[in-house]
Enzyme design. Structure first.
Site, mmCIF file in Angstrom:
data_model
loop_
_atom_site.group_PDB
_atom_site.id
_atom_site.type_symbol
_atom_site.label_atom_id
_atom_site.label_comp_id
_atom_site.label_asym_id
_atom_site.label_seq_id
_atom_site.Cartn_x
_atom_site.Cartn_y
_atom_site.Cartn_z
ATOM 1 N N PRO A 90 112.625 63.416 38.267
ATOM 2 C CA PRO A 90 113.111 64.126 37.077
ATOM 3 C C PRO A 90 114.145 63.323 36.276
ATOM 4 C CG PRO A 90 113.277 65.529 39.037
ATOM 5 C CD PRO A 90 112.837 64.179 39.503
ATOM 6 N N GLU A 117 113.282 69.360 47.852
ATOM 7 C CA GLU A 117 114.516 69.205 47.074
ATOM 8 C C GLU A 117 114.730 67.791 46.552
ATOM 9 O OE1 GLU A 117 116.582 71.968 46.352
ATOM 10 O OE2 GLU A 117 114.760 72.886 47.129
ATOM 11 N N ARG A 155 93.117 55.966 30.269
ATOM 12 C CA ARG A 155 92.399 55.978 28.989
ATOM 13 C C ARG A 155 92.725 54.767 28.115
ATOM 14 N NH1 ARG A 155 94.976 57.398 24.896
ATOM 15 N NH2 ARG A 155 93.320 58.326 23.650
ATOM 16 N N ASP A 170 94.498 57.402 17.997
ATOM 17 C CA ASP A 170 95.320 58.512 18.481
ATOM 18 C C ASP A 170 96.680 58.641 17.842
ATOM 19 O OD1 ASP A 170 93.456 59.085 20.323
ATOM 20 O OD2 ASP A 170 94.390 57.836 21.845
HETATM 21 C C1 21W Z 1 112.789 69.023 41.043
HETATM 22 C C2 21W Z 1 112.611 67.108 42.422
HETATM 23 C C3 21W Z 1 114.166 69.013 41.201
HETATM 24 C C4 21W Z 1 113.995 67.084 42.593
HETATM 25 C C5 21W Z 1 120.904 67.695 44.871
HETATM 26 C C6 21W Z 1 120.523 66.442 44.497
HETATM 27 C C7 21W Z 1 108.908 64.125 39.013
HETATM 28 C C8 21W Z 1 109.636 65.814 37.601
HETATM 29 C C9 21W Z 1 109.438 65.412 38.976
HETATM 30 C C10 21W Z 1 112.003 68.089 41.673
HETATM 31 C C11 21W Z 1 114.769 68.043 41.972
HETATM 32 C C12 21W Z 1 109.239 64.806 36.698
HETATM 33 C C13 21W Z 1 118.832 67.720 44.376
HETATM 34 C C14 21W Z 1 109.803 66.061 34.822
HETATM 35 C C15 21W Z 1 110.138 67.014 37.010
HETATM 36 C C16 21W Z 1 109.711 66.119 40.237
HETATM 37 C C17 21W Z 1 110.532 68.088 41.478
HETATM 38 C C18 21W Z 1 116.267 68.062 42.121
HETATM 39 C C19 21W Z 1 117.463 68.248 44.127
HETATM 40 N N1 21W Z 1 119.806 68.447 44.799
HETATM 41 N N2 21W Z 1 109.329 64.916 35.315
HETATM 42 N N3 21W Z 1 119.221 66.500 44.222
HETATM 43 N N4 21W Z 1 110.206 67.064 35.642
HETATM 44 N N5 21W Z 1 110.166 67.371 40.233
HETATM 45 N N6 21W Z 1 116.723 67.421 43.267
HETATM 46 O O1 21W Z 1 110.523 67.975 37.681
HETATM 47 O O2 21W Z 1 109.552 65.568 41.306
HETATM 48 S S1 21W Z 1 108.688 63.430 37.517
#
Ligand code: 21W
Length: 248
Positions: A90, A117, A155, A170
């Site tokens: 994320p 998590e 693609r 595109d």
């Molecule tokens: C959601 C993983 C929240 C980790 C304390 C420290 C991959 C993603 C993801 C996820 C957390 C992407 C924590 C846009 C996304 C993904 C799952 C937070 C917890 N607590 N692009 N760390 N949005 N999401 N970690 O969610 O793996 S690319």
């Protein structure tokens, strides 16, 4: 190109990556997609892939070893040198078309998906080349983002799209949104297609389409115009659009 995906939920990928254009690309051997489960790279009785966080706190953290071993397994005995190891995360670089094009130049992509998590930080620090996000919202895991990377990269590969010049048409290819498209019928429930599109004058049609691209971009995504170098023709068309908007 080879795309290897490391995920606890390999079954998730069969649908989205096994249909339509990506299915054809794999059948034509322009693309090879392989999904491996980090659980298969655990040696304990319960095939443990996660554990409680050091320092305390809620939830679980994915252990590093299954990821390191899975990547080792994928890369050992391989002659490929031009590969990129990407963690779906994320907090990573927000995917855009320039990044997609860059990734399409590698011989092999290895996409790591986290769940629960999060993932032990040593994976990010010592195993991967880069981290990529697909946008500022929270998902439950990296699987959907990995599919987005695989789809958008595939693609771009030569011969993957039906007609060889489809990709350049595109949105985002020239940094503008697309022009509107119409097909038969010419009139439907009182809704007509623009007269110019059926005029047969292709020079006029092309100019109209380009102007519509500029107009759509100005109205819906003005941020895309901010860093764009405008040609003299574009500047002229934009001036026309703005004059029309202000009723001039
Ligand atoms: C959601 C993983 C929240 C980790 C304390 C420290 C991959 C993603 C993801 C996820 C957390 C992407 C924590 C846009 C996304 C993904 C799952 C937070 C917890 N607590 N692009 N760390 N949005 N999401 N970690 O969610 O793996 S690319």
């Amino acid at each position: 190109m080879r795309i290897d995906i490391i995920s606890l939920f390999p079954e998730m990928f069969a649908g989205p990556l096994g249909h339509s254009i990506l299915k054809r690309a794999q059948e034509a051997e322009r693309l090879h997609i392989n999904v491996v489960n980090p659980r298969d790279f655990t040696f304990d009785k319960h095939h443990t892939v996660d554990d409680t966080p050091f320092g305390g706190g809620a939830g679980m953290v994915m252990k590093p070893e299954p990821f390191f071993r899975a990547v080792d397994h994928i890369t050992k005995d391989s002659t490929i040198t031009n590969r990129r190891i990407v963690l779906m995360c994320p907090g990573g670089y927000r995917l855009d078309q320039a990044k997609v094009k860059e990734l399409a130049n590698y011989e092999q992509l290895i996409l790591l998906c986290g769940h629960y998590e999060g993932i032990d930080e040593r994976v990010r620090l010592h195993l991967v080349d880069e981290t990529i996000s697909v946008g500022d919202y929270v998902l439950t895991g990296g699987e959907l983002p990995a599919m987005i990377v695989a789809d958008s990269v595939a693609r771009m590969l030569p011969g993957v799209l039906g007609s060889s010049d489809s990709a350049p048409q595109d949105s985002f290819y020239n940094g503008l949104l697309e022009y509107p498209q119409y097909t038969r019928p010419r009139e439907f429930n009182g809704m007509e297609v623009p007269e110019i599109i059926v005029s047969g004058d292709h020079a006029k049609i092309n100019r109209w389409r380009h102007k519509q691209s500029l107009k759509n971009t100005l109205e819906r995504r003005p941020d895309l115009l901010e860093n764009k170098e405008l040609s003299v023709e574009d500047a002229k068309l934009l001036a026309e659009i703005i004059a029309e908007q202000t009723g001039g």
